[in-house]
Design an enzyme around this catalytic site. Structure first.
Site, PDB file in Angstrom:
ATOM      1  N   SER A   1      16.405  -8.802  34.687  1.00  0.00           N
ATOM      2  CA  SER A   1      17.517  -9.397  33.944  1.00  0.00           C
ATOM      3  C   SER A   1      17.123 -10.757  33.353  1.00  0.00           C
ATOM      4  CB  SER A   1      18.723  -9.591  34.862  1.00  0.00           C
ATOM      5  OG  SER A   1      19.101  -8.368  35.436  1.00  0.00           O
TER       6      SER A   1
HETATM    7  N1  SAH Z   1      18.129  -7.282  39.429  1.00  0.00           N
HETATM    8  C1  SAH Z   1      17.060  -6.540  38.818  1.00  0.00           C
HETATM    9  C2  SAH Z   1      17.600  -5.623  37.739  1.00  0.00           C
HETATM   10  C3  SAH Z   1      16.754  -4.441  37.533  1.00  0.00           C
HETATM   11  S1  SAH Z   1      17.415  -3.284  36.369  1.00  0.00           S
HETATM   12  C4  SAH Z   1      16.029  -7.467  38.232  1.00  0.00           C
HETATM   13  O1  SAH Z   1      16.403  -8.533  37.731  1.00  0.00           O
HETATM   14  O2  SAH Z   1      14.856  -7.118  38.224  1.00  0.00           O
HETATM   15  C5  SAH Z   1      18.588  -2.404  37.362  1.00  0.00           C
HETATM   16  C6  SAH Z   1      18.030  -1.647  38.542  1.00  0.00           C
HETATM   17  O3  SAH Z   1      19.104  -0.877  39.088  1.00  0.00           O
HETATM   18  C7  SAH Z   1      16.922  -0.673  38.207  1.00  0.00           C
HETATM   19  O4  SAH Z   1      15.795  -0.962  38.993  1.00  0.00           O
HETATM   20  C8  SAH Z   1      17.522   0.693  38.545  1.00  0.00           C
HETATM   21  O5  SAH Z   1      16.582   1.610  39.079  1.00  0.00           O
HETATM   22  C9  SAH Z   1      18.556   0.332  39.582  1.00  0.00           C
HETATM   23  N2  SAH Z   1      19.639   1.304  39.737  1.00  0.00           N
HETATM   24  C10 SAH Z   1      20.316   1.997  38.798  1.00  0.00           C
HETATM   25  N3  SAH Z   1      21.244   2.794  39.349  1.00  0.00           N
HETATM   26  C11 SAH Z   1      21.166   2.589  40.705  1.00  0.00           C
HETATM   27  C12 SAH Z   1      21.863   3.141  41.836  1.00  0.00           C
HETATM   28  N4  SAH Z   1      22.831   4.045  41.698  1.00  0.00           N
HETATM   29  N5  SAH Z   1      21.503   2.706  43.059  1.00  0.00           N
HETATM   30  C13 SAH Z   1      20.510   1.790  43.235  1.00  0.00           C
HETATM   31  N6  SAH Z   1      19.818   1.249  42.211  1.00  0.00           N
HETATM   32  C14 SAH Z   1      20.143   1.643  40.957  1.00  0.00           C
END
Ligand code: SAH
Length: 220
Positions: free
Chosen positions: A70
């Site tokens: 993010s």
């Molecule tokens: N906070 C992270 C954001 C990563 S993008 C950062 O700043 O790096 C969002 C993440 O949510 C992805 O890695 C994706 O695999 C995960 N995600 C999506 N749906 C999900 C679910 N149902 N349960 C757990 N993780 C999920």
């Protein structure tokens, strides 16, 4: 990891990080603790080496497998909204991804549970938290749409992938008065929403437009 890597040089140096913090202040981030943690956290170790020189730009970056780390502004904003209700003992994060948001929250709470559906991200994040000596993080490989009932209730929940509506399973895992910050909506029409659990249900406040990857079901 050797200290030099954590401290950064050139485009990952302290001066570059200071510029990011100045920018976040200009954009309206005002929680001093959050700003200091962002200043002191090496975002460049949360991205691939080829992107390290861009780690302190205020932008989302690819982390592989179709996901993104993010934007620092969003991480700061979600963190300060979560904290605006007072101090937090236990927090649940849905979507560990690179682990950057987790690392920013870690010093601000007693314990943070973070869940991720893509297994390689868990392993990578775990080794980053070890390097940074963050010891209050518990990682779980599961579908976070159902929350983590075995550790509920939580004082706060932060969701970093967008569901189409408010997941009631997550609301139910908040203490009364507990706060959840999450993006809601489909691709081009998402808003950041604050949900506060009440005795009878929840209150919601729509905050600003955002763009997150979608929340998906199942694990991989
Ligand atoms: N906070 C992270 C954001 C990563 S993008 C950062 O700043 O790096 C969002 C993440 O949510 C992805 O890695 C994706 O695999 C995960 N995600 C999506 N749906 C999900 C679910 N149902 N349960 C757990 N993780 C999920």
């Amino acid at each position: 990891m050797v200290n030099k890597e954590l401290l950064g040089v050139g485009m990952t140096s302290r001066r570059t990080r200071n510029r990011l913090v100045e920018r976040l202040i200009d954009e309206g981030i005002s929680n001093r603790k959050v700003l200091e943690i962002i200043r002191n956290t090496p975002r460049h170790i949360f991205v691939e080496e080829a992107l390290a020189s861009r780690a302190y730009e205020d932008t989302a970056l690819p982390i592989g497998l179709g996901q993104t780390i993010s934007q620092p502004y969003i991480v700061a904003r979600m963190t300060e909204i979560l904290l605006a209700g007072g101090s937090l003992d236990t927090v649940l994060e849905v979507g560990t991804g690179s682990g950057y948001q987790t690392a920013i929250l870690s010093p601000l709470v007693k314990r943070i549970y973070s869940v991720e559906r893509i297994e390689p991200f868990i392993k990578q994040a775990r080794s980053r938290f070890q390097d940074l000596q963050l010891r209050n993080i518990r990682l779980n490989h599961c579908d976070g749409g159902m929350g983590l009932p075995q550790y509920a209730p939580f004082d706060g929940i932060v969701v970093t992938a967008a569901p189409e509506g408010i997941p009631l399973a997550l609301v139910e895992q908040l203490v009364v008065g507990g706060r959840m910050v999450l993006p809601i909506g489909v691709r081009d029409e998402q808003a950041l929403v604050l949900v506060v659990r009440t005795e009878k249900g929840y209150d919601k406040e729509i905050l600003e437009r955002v763009m997150f990857v979608p929340m998906l079901g199942g694990v991989s």
